[in-house]
Design a protein around this motif. Structure first.
Motif, PDB file in Angstrom:
ATOM      1  N   ILE A 144       0.673  -1.184   0.000  1.00  0.00           N
ATOM      2  CA  ILE A 144      -0.011  -0.026   0.170  1.00  0.00           C
ATOM      3  C   ILE A 144       0.702   1.323   0.068  1.00  0.00           C
ATOM      4  CG2 ILE A 144      -1.619   1.159   1.405  1.00  0.00           C
ATOM      5  CD1 ILE A 144      -2.919  -1.333   2.170  1.00  0.00           C
ATOM      6  N   LYS A 145       2.072   1.259   0.455  1.00  0.00           N
ATOM      7  CA  LYS A 145       2.980   2.440   0.474  1.00  0.00           C
ATOM      8  C   LYS A 145       3.277   2.836  -0.803  1.00  0.00           C
ATOM      9  CE  LYS A 145       4.777   0.712   5.104  1.00  0.00           C
ATOM     10  NZ  LYS A 145       5.960   0.395   5.975  1.00  0.00           N
ATOM     11  N   PHE A 146       3.261   1.826  -1.751  1.00  0.00           N
ATOM     12  CA  PHE A 146       3.762   2.019  -3.249  1.00  0.00           C
ATOM     13  C   PHE A 146       2.546   2.980  -3.995  1.00  0.00           C
ATOM     14  CE2 PHE A 146       6.584  -1.577  -1.940  1.00  0.00           C
ATOM     15  CZ  PHE A 146       7.476  -1.000  -2.196  1.00  0.00           C
ATOM     16  N   ILE A 147       1.646   3.369  -3.499  1.00  0.00           N
ATOM     17  CA  ILE A 147       0.382   3.958  -4.188  1.00  0.00           C
ATOM     18  C   ILE A 147       0.925   5.588  -4.476  1.00  0.00           C
ATOM     19  CG2 ILE A 147      -1.788   4.610  -3.931  1.00  0.00           C
ATOM     20  CD1 ILE A 147      -2.695   2.271  -2.316  1.00  0.00           C
ATOM     21  N   PRO A 148       1.048   5.888  -5.551  1.00  0.00           N
ATOM     22  CA  PRO A 148       1.627   7.221  -5.758  1.00  0.00           C
ATOM     23  C   PRO A 148       0.896   8.211  -4.881  1.00  0.00           C
ATOM     24  CG  PRO A 148       0.943   5.899  -7.892  1.00  0.00           C
ATOM     25  CD  PRO A 148       0.550   5.310  -6.702  1.00  0.00           C
ATOM     26  N   ARG A 149       1.667   9.127  -4.659  1.00  0.00           N
ATOM     27  CA  ARG A 149       1.043  10.313  -3.882  1.00  0.00           C
ATOM     28  C   ARG A 149      -0.092  11.219  -4.844  1.00  0.00           C
ATOM     29  NH1 ARG A 149       1.914  13.205   0.629  1.00  0.00           N
ATOM     30  NH2 ARG A 149       1.795  15.405   0.572  1.00  0.00           N
ATOM     31  N   SER A 150       0.260  11.211  -5.824  1.00  0.00           N
ATOM     32  CA  SER A 150      -0.458  12.091  -6.882  1.00  0.00           C
ATOM     33  C   SER A 150      -2.024  11.400  -6.897  1.00  0.00           C
ATOM     34  CB  SER A 150      -0.238  12.031  -8.276  1.00  0.00           C
ATOM     35  OG  SER A 150       0.065  10.873  -8.770  1.00  0.00           O
ATOM     36  N   VAL A 151      -2.047   9.737  -6.873  1.00  0.00           N
ATOM     37  CA  VAL A 151      -3.470   9.264  -6.403  1.00  0.00           C
ATOM     38  C   VAL A 151      -4.000   9.856  -5.310  1.00  0.00           C
ATOM     39  CG1 VAL A 151      -4.844   7.110  -6.618  1.00  0.00           C
ATOM     40  CG2 VAL A 151      -2.764   7.781  -8.191  1.00  0.00           C
ATOM     41  N   THR A 152      -3.397   9.508  -3.989  1.00  0.00           N
ATOM     42  CA  THR A 152      -3.923   9.615  -2.740  1.00  0.00           C
ATOM     43  C   THR A 152      -4.267  11.157  -2.473  1.00  0.00           C
ATOM     44  OG1 THR A 152      -1.649   9.844  -1.853  1.00  0.00           O
ATOM     45  CG2 THR A 152      -2.506   7.876  -1.769  1.00  0.00           C
ATOM     46  N   ILE A 153      -3.599  12.013  -3.040  1.00  0.00           N
ATOM     47  CA  ILE A 153      -3.522  13.390  -3.033  1.00  0.00           C
ATOM     48  C   ILE A 153      -5.014  13.850  -3.684  1.00  0.00           C
ATOM     49  CG2 ILE A 153      -3.167  15.735  -3.289  1.00  0.00           C
ATOM     50  CD1 ILE A 153      -1.772  14.663  -0.607  1.00  0.00           C
ATOM     51  N   GLY A 154      -5.017  13.478  -4.993  1.00  0.00           N
ATOM     52  CA  GLY A 154      -6.423  13.509  -5.910  1.00  0.00           C
ATOM     53  C   GLY A 154      -7.562  13.145  -5.325  1.00  0.00           C
ATOM     54  N   PHE A 155      -7.501  11.699  -4.676  1.00  0.00           N
ATOM     55  CA  PHE A 155      -8.949  11.573  -4.341  1.00  0.00           C
ATOM     56  C   PHE A 155      -9.236  11.947  -2.949  1.00  0.00           C
ATOM     57  CE2 PHE A 155      -6.637   7.407  -2.889  1.00  0.00           C
ATOM     58  CZ  PHE A 155      -6.992   7.729  -1.447  1.00  0.00           C
ATOM     59  N   THR A 156      -8.159  12.482  -2.338  1.00  0.00           N
ATOM     60  CA  THR A 156      -8.551  12.974  -1.099  1.00  0.00           C
ATOM     61  C   THR A 156      -8.935  14.365  -0.962  1.00  0.00           C
ATOM     62  OG1 THR A 156      -6.815  11.589   0.227  1.00  0.00           O
ATOM     63  CG2 THR A 156      -7.361  13.824   1.153  1.00  0.00           C
ATOM     64  N   ALA A 157      -8.467  15.144  -1.998  1.00  0.00           N
ATOM     65  CA  ALA A 157      -8.960  16.696  -2.382  1.00  0.00           C
ATOM     66  C   ALA A 157     -10.313  16.577  -2.766  1.00  0.00           C
ATOM     67  CB  ALA A 157      -8.117  17.156  -3.309  1.00  0.00           C
ATOM     68  N   GLY A 158     -10.614  15.409  -3.798  1.00  0.00           N
ATOM     69  CA  GLY A 158     -12.128  15.078  -4.227  1.00  0.00           C
ATOM     70  C   GLY A 158     -12.959  14.805  -3.110  1.00  0.00           C
ATOM     71  N   ILE A 159     -12.539  14.106  -2.234  1.00  0.00           N
ATOM     72  CA  ILE A 159     -13.533  13.763  -1.096  1.00  0.00           C
ATOM     73  C   ILE A 159     -13.746  14.987  -0.247  1.00  0.00           C
ATOM     74  CG2 ILE A 159     -13.584  12.384   1.032  1.00  0.00           C
ATOM     75  CD1 ILE A 159     -12.095  10.117   0.002  1.00  0.00           C
ATOM     76  N   ALA A 160     -12.557  15.760  -0.208  1.00  0.00           N
ATOM     77  CA  ALA A 160     -12.752  16.953   0.720  1.00  0.00           C
ATOM     78  C   ALA A 160     -13.969  17.965   0.231  1.00  0.00           C
ATOM     79  CB  ALA A 160     -11.644  17.864   0.939  1.00  0.00           C
ATOM     80  N   VAL A 161     -13.813  18.139  -1.303  1.00  0.00           N
ATOM     81  CA  VAL A 161     -14.851  18.801  -1.886  1.00  0.00           C
ATOM     82  C   VAL A 161     -16.168  18.397  -1.711  1.00  0.00           C
ATOM     83  CG1 VAL A 161     -15.404  19.589  -4.107  1.00  0.00           C
ATOM     84  CG2 VAL A 161     -13.127  19.782  -3.567  1.00  0.00           C
ATOM     85  N   ILE A 162     -16.426  17.089  -1.895  1.00  0.00           N
ATOM     86  CA  ILE A 162     -17.641  16.473  -1.644  1.00  0.00           C
ATOM     87  C   ILE A 162     -18.191  16.853  -0.395  1.00  0.00           C
ATOM     88  CG2 ILE A 162     -18.860  14.283  -1.668  1.00  0.00           C
ATOM     89  CD1 ILE A 162     -17.194  13.162  -3.858  1.00  0.00           C
TER      90      ILE A 162
END
Length: 578
Positions: free
Chosen positions: A114-132
């Motif tokens: 799980i540590k190999f998941i790119p930061r661009s993916v985690t930041i992308g969906f985290t920011a999207g969740i924040a907007v929702i």
């Protein structure tokens, strides 16, 4: 429990500190638990149940000393979508299945992956969740009436626009008071439990000055029962498993990421180290048990874990005390929760959304203007406008393609000739565009895998077409060979040997060498044709050359080819010219 290394060295002083930390975190967890549950489309008590059960189980079975588990904002869009599409009972099943997935991930030691998941993916969906989350609270903030929850973001925004004329000024005032307190209290009294005060003060003001003017938890959900949750095993069928496996996987995936990120944050704050696979097992058990008592999916909560550490926690007892404190509060004060206005919870969730958006990290990745920026934007937009499941899948796929593209550019194949000063091969080599009809040397740098195999085959096939007698591949900087790379190398070797050529290899590393041995290609090339040092390979190649051809050759692949006689002057060697 006391045999657990996380409890090693426990003293009465540590227990006292854990008790204080547990109560402090419990005070923070109560309003958040209710708020997250309401935002997820379920009753507020389900968030409380999750806080109690998951908090205690993860503290007992997890892999971090300081982890505080419970409902989190990251789950809100997923859980709300499941509730809207499948209903609350199926949400429990999805959470149960997610727990099983997490359990297997821990057993099969996938925590490190799980540590190999790119930061661009985690930041992308985290920011999207924040907007929702943020936009999802606009209705409660302004007390809008008649808003029907939709699955898609743009549909919810249209609902807000269409119903904005129903704005309730009392709700807006209550929300603004709560928001002002969340912003101002940390500056005035940083030790005060901000969220609890920001919940209670607006509630008291609303009860005293304008009762019955705004919607409360009691009016919307009938109040919170002051009783323990009852055990109920959901009806699980094969059809439900088929329908819910993708949402369950996303819950497990997101829960695993957030839990391990929280544990890493705790490690950074304390200098301790967590056990990632054990943490997944603890989260898995918690998510299996919690739905049996009506609770929603849970994960490690970064903010509450940080609060736990700052409050002086020493062992996982703090997480247990937190769960017990919330349970006692439920039994004693649950009826009073019915007076809490929904408007007072809206600013709490909005602040949570802002804090989890990681706007600085988002802007930083965006400035890079490379593949990571594209992955970030696509993941963000898909999270907001489609759903998190699709966003994660597409984001990971784009990240993988971007990674392969970058890696493929790292393969460098160049033609070399040795600079020779004596009859022994020199250690110095230089790049050349000259040709020798008898002997070619190529240096290969970078990984030889499916993303670079085509480039490798295309480049070296040209060498075969020129039909040298000997082809030496210098592979000192080939760190990796996969099945595709081995396959293309095997094709090259077979075609070259069919034409009577001899393949030599020098400097090959341990992993590529083992792959060649496992496939049998090592033996096809010949063990005596694989050298540790390129000097030895060049000397061996020289012994195989047709001296008469070298003497009469007009190609002058080497600078000295026309100036010396290999039969008579062994002390002279090939010199490369640019």
């Amino acid at each position: 429990m006391l045999h657990d290394d996380r409890f090693r060295g426990l003293t009465l002083q540590d227990v006292r500190k854990d008790l204080i930390a547990g109560i402090t975190v419990g005070i923070v967890a109560i309003p958040l638990g209710m708020a997250f549950a309401i935002a997820s489309g379920v009753k507020p008590e389900y968030g409380i149940y999750t806080t109690i059960i998951a908090g205690i189980l993860v503290a007992l079975l997890g892999g971090s000393r300081f982890q505080i588990a419970g409902p989190t904002g990251a789950f809100i869009p997923i859980l709300l979508a499941i509730v809207l599409q499948y209903g609350y009972e199926n949400l429990l099943i999805a959470g149960f299945l997610a727990g099983i997935i997490l359990l297997f991930m821990g057993f099969f030691k996938l925590g490190s992956l799980i540590k190999f998941i790119p930061r661009s993916v985690t930041i992308g969906f985290t920011a999207g969740i924040a907007v929702i989350i943020f936009t999802g609270q606009i209705g409660n903030f302004f007390g809008l009436e008649g808003i029907e929850k939709k699955e898609l973001f743009h549909e919810n925004m249209l609902e807000i626009i269409h119903q904005f004329h129903t704005l309730n000024w009392y709700s807006a005032l209550t929300a603004l008071i709560g928001l002002a307190m969340i912003i101002m209290i940390p500056r005035i009294a940083p030790r005060v439990p901000i969220l609890l005060v920001a919940l209670l003060i607006p509630t008291i003001i609303a009860m005293v000055f304008y009762p019955d003017k705004i919607e409360t938890i009691g009016a919307a959900y009938g109040g919170i029962p002051s009783a323990l949750p009852t055990f109920h095993f959901p009806e699980i069928t094969l059809e439900k498993i088929i329908n819910l496996w993708r949402p369950a996987f996303v819950i497990a995936f997101l829960g695993g990421i957030e839990s391990l990120l929280s544990a890493v944050v705790a490690d950074g704050m304390t200098g301790k180290r967590h056990h990632s696979n054990r943490e997944l097992i603890g989260q898995g058990v918690a998510n299996i048990v919690t739905p049996l008592f009506g609770g929603i999916p849970a994960t490690g909560a970064i903010a509450r874990t940080a609060t736990n550490i700052k409050s002086g926690a020493k062992t996982p007892l703090s997480g247990i005390f937190q769960g017990v404190f919330v349970l006692i509060t439920l039994l004693l004060f649950a009826p009073y929760a019915s007076f809490i206005p929904l408007a007072s919870m809206a600013p709490i969730l909005m602040i949570v959304a802002w804090n989890m958006s990681e706007s600085k990290s988002f802007a930083h990745i965006l400035k890079l203007k490379k593949g990571d920026s594209i992955v970030l934007i696509v993941t963000f937009l898909l999270t907001v406008f489609v759903n998190l499941t699709v966003a994660v899948e597409v984001g990971l796929l784009l990240a993988m393609v971007s990674f392969i593209r970058r890696m493929s550019g790292m393969l460098d194949i160049e033609k070399l000739l040795p600079i020779r000063q004596s009859e022994e091969a020199s250690k110095e080599f230089t790049i050349t565009d000259r040709n020798c009809p008898e002997f070619d040397i190529y240096t290969i740098e970078g990984p030889l895998f499916f993303g670079t195999a085509a480039k490798f085959e295309q480049t070296l096939s040209q060498a075969i077409n020129k039909r040298p007698k000997i082809l030496l591949l210098r592979m000192n900087n080939v760190q990796l060979i996969d099945a595709s790379g081995e396959g293309n190398l095997s094709t090259l070797v077979k075609n070259f040997q069919k034409r009577g050529g001899i393949i030599l290899i020098s400097g090959i590393g341990a992993q590529p060498l083992q792959i060649l041995k496992n496939s049998g290609l090592y033996y096809q090339i010949g063990a005596n044709h694989v050298f540790e040092k390129i000097e030895d390979a060049v000397n061996y190649a020289n012994s195989l050359l047709n001296n008469h051809l070298c003497k009469t050759c007009r190609q002058k692949g080497f600078e000295q080819c026309g100036a010396f006689n290999l039969l008579e002057e062994q002390e002279k060697a090939y010199v490369l010219s640019q």
